[in-house]
Design an enzyme around this catalytic site. Structure first.
Site, PDB file in Angstrom:
ATOM      1  N   TYR A  86      60.269  16.638  53.140  1.00  0.00           N
ATOM      2  CA  TYR A  86      61.031  17.043  51.962  1.00  0.00           C
ATOM      3  C   TYR A  86      61.730  15.881  51.268  1.00  0.00           C
ATOM      4  CZ  TYR A  86      60.518  21.736  53.954  1.00  0.00           C
ATOM      5  OH  TYR A  86      60.006  22.910  54.461  1.00  0.00           O
ATOM      6  N   ASN A 158      60.820  22.499  44.613  1.00  0.00           N
ATOM      7  CA  ASN A 158      60.907  23.406  45.744  1.00  0.00           C
ATOM      8  C   ASN A 158      61.988  24.447  45.490  1.00  0.00           C
ATOM      9  OD1 ASN A 158      60.506  24.281  48.600  1.00  0.00           O
ATOM     10  ND2 ASN A 158      62.623  23.588  48.811  1.00  0.00           N
ATOM     11  N   GLU A 159      61.574  25.678  45.290  1.00  0.00           N
ATOM     12  CA  GLU A 159      62.491  26.804  45.095  1.00  0.00           C
ATOM     13  C   GLU A 159      63.507  26.541  43.980  1.00  0.00           C
ATOM     14  OE1 GLU A 159      64.283  28.229  48.682  1.00  0.00           O
ATOM     15  OE2 GLU A 159      62.364  28.746  49.612  1.00  0.00           O
ATOM     16  N   ASP A 201      59.918  32.991  47.999  1.00  0.00           N
ATOM     17  CA  ASP A 201      59.248  34.291  48.042  1.00  0.00           C
ATOM     18  C   ASP A 201      60.211  35.368  47.557  1.00  0.00           C
ATOM     19  OD1 ASP A 201      57.596  36.417  48.452  1.00  0.00           O
ATOM     20  OD2 ASP A 201      57.484  36.223  50.636  1.00  0.00           O
ATOM     21  N   GLU A 266      56.121  27.098  53.741  1.00  0.00           N
ATOM     22  CA  GLU A 266      56.954  27.375  54.912  1.00  0.00           C
ATOM     23  C   GLU A 266      56.632  28.786  55.379  1.00  0.00           C
ATOM     24  OE1 GLU A 266      61.008  25.093  53.236  1.00  0.00           O
ATOM     25  OE2 GLU A 266      61.096  27.184  53.901  1.00  0.00           O
ATOM     26  N   TYR A 298      57.811  26.419  59.692  1.00  0.00           N
ATOM     27  CA  TYR A 298      59.149  25.844  59.580  1.00  0.00           C
ATOM     28  C   TYR A 298      59.852  26.025  60.922  1.00  0.00           C
ATOM     29  CZ  TYR A 298      63.582  24.633  57.365  1.00  0.00           C
ATOM     30  OH  TYR A 298      64.751  24.002  57.008  1.00  0.00           O
TER      31      TYR A 298
END
Length: 474
Positions: A86, A158-159, A201, A266, A298
């Site tokens: 990351y 990321n998100e 998600d 993940e 993860y």
């Protein structure tokens, strides 16, 4: 003649072996050498979590070769072929770690952002954070990793879209960053390296995120603002769930017409604990592989969030956790030939053309994206100034020197097995070490169709080749 032969032997002995760089064809990752579809079998790798990222001290997850050798040996034994990292500093040399993971057949999926101010898109105020300084940093990550053949892809975000409100403002900036990264790679990398997005998600906007990011304003795959892949962080399968109760069936139904590879960036719900990973045979089975391209568990190291496969102690030693044994047991049941030995299909899927009717919720639906910040085009045209452009180096040490124990405390004598050129790691079918014995277990994977040879075998083959050539020349 003898002098030439000795020189040739030395050349073979120092040759750095490399994995096959993967390409994207339609909704598949594909080994361009074999034409086979490639499934990601991976783990998230960020030892120390966010606190372990200390670029000011020259420390990130890929900065210490001794640590990477330890973890690569365990991952090779586990059976994974990919890691997601990351937080990486573009100013740190990663040659040793990247080369170690390459040697054992493990690809790297890299986020270009970091938790530090100015090094990611601010979901609360994206326009203020989308600057030439920010892009310079993301391009620097590309420069640092573009020459490693096991750099599989970059995540542009990321998100960042993680709720309804962010879905109303962030999407065009994700397309803009994707465009900028792809344009930079096209101009300054010797090979195409895919760029994608890792989504939360969140059912309220997951499908709209996918549709918004995968569609094309040109009607084909040439649109640089279109992601090359779409991944999601999913924790819906908990304990002894199944295809239906986990809602995996809904994911497959929703994504069945994808024009880009889809995979879990993940996964691995940690309730109940220890985990049993019954989702693994389903994720890599006939219900999901026609749509999904695998996933990454993860996570590798135990952190405060309690998802670790191993515990890393302050002295650098490691002890496996029950989760490691359970995951390895599930991986060992997989049919490797069916997983990685199948020709790719759906290799020429036409992406949907961008239009507001693709969006079904209160989500941003305008496909006009931000123009480049001031001076950013110059960065793309001329490249950024950096002295840290990574390259593979020979892996000369294979034995792990840091202490490693099984989940029950048995000492483990670990070494990596350097795979033959163009190979990637696969589950080896080993039985997890779960109880102390009078002998020290070996770490070397059981040879499989995809496994390569050890250093000794590689050297032997090289010498045989040299001997044959010398005989011909004589």
């Amino acid at each position: 003649m003898l002098k030439n032969t000795i020189a040739l032997v030395a050349l073979y002995a120092t040759t750095t072996l490399a994995v096959q760089s993967l390409v994207i064809e339609g909704s598949n990752f594909v080994n361009s050498n074999t034409g086979n579809r490639y499934q990601i079998v991976g783990v998230a790798y960020q030892p120390g979590g966010e606190a372990g990222y200390k670029p000011q001290s020259g420390v990130d997850a890929l900065s210490n070769g001794t640590v990477c050798l330890r973890d690569a040996a365990l991952m090779q034994r586990l059976g994974v072929n990919a890691i997601r990292v990351y937080n990486v500093s573009p100013d740190i040399n990663h040659d040793e770690c990247a080369s170690i993971f390459n040697a054992v057949g493990i690809y790297m999926l890299l986020d270009v952002n970091s938790p530090f101010s100015g090094e990611s898109i601010n979901r609360g105020d994206p326009s203020s954070s989308y600057t030439s300084s920010y892009l310079n940093r993301t391009f620097a990550v590309v420069e640092a990793f573009k020459n490693y053949p096991n750099t599989l892809l970059f995540f542009a975000g990321n998100e960042v879209i993680n709720d309804v409100s962010s879905g109303k403002v962030i999407p065009p900036y994700m397309r803009a960053v994707t465009r900028d990264l792809k344009n930079y790679i096209a101009k300054h990398s010797k090979r195409v390296i895919p760029v994608g997005y890792s989504a939360a998600d969140v059912r309220d906007n997951l499908l709209d995120s996918w549709n918004y990011l995968q569609c094309s304003t040109t009607g084909d795959a040439s649109d640089p603002s279109r992601v090359d892949l779409f991944a999601l962080n999913s924790y819906s399968w908990c304990g002894d769930a199944n295809f239906q109760t986990s809602s995996y069936d809904r994911l497959i139904s929703d994504f069945k017409n994808t024009s880009v590879p889809i995979f879990f960036s993940e996964y691995g719900c940690n309730k109940p604990s220890p985990r049993i990973f019954t989702e693994v045979p389903v994720l890599y089975g006939p219900l999901m592989t026609p749509v999904m391209s695998g996933g990454l568990v993860y996570e590798y190291s135990q952190e405060k969030s309690d998802y670790g496969l191993v515990t890393i102690n302050t002295d650098g030693s490691v002890q496996l956790r029950a989760d490691f044994d359970a995951l390895q047991g599930q991986y060992n049941k997989l049919n490797v030939t069916a997983l990685q030995g199948v020709k790719a299909e759906n290799t020429s899927v036409v992406p949907p053309r961008c239009a507001s009717n693709l969006i079904t919720t209160d989500f941003y639906n305008n496909f006009t994206i931000p123009s480049l910040p001031s001076r950013a085009q110059e960065l793309i045209d001329n490249g950024i100034k950096t002295s840290n452009s990574g390259k593979l180096v020979p892996v000369t040490t294979t034995k792990v020197t840091l202490g490693v124990q099984s989940s029950s405390g048995a000492p483990m004598d670990l070494s990596i097995t350097v795979l033959a050129d163009d190979q990637s790691n696969t589950p080896s079918g080993q039985t997890p070490v779960t109880s102390p014995t009078g002998t020290t277990p070996s770490s070397s994977p059981t040879p499989t169709k995809k496994s390569g040879a050890s250093n000794v075998k590689v050297a032997s083959c090289a010498l045989l080749g040299v001997g044959f050539l010398a005989a011909v020349l004589l």
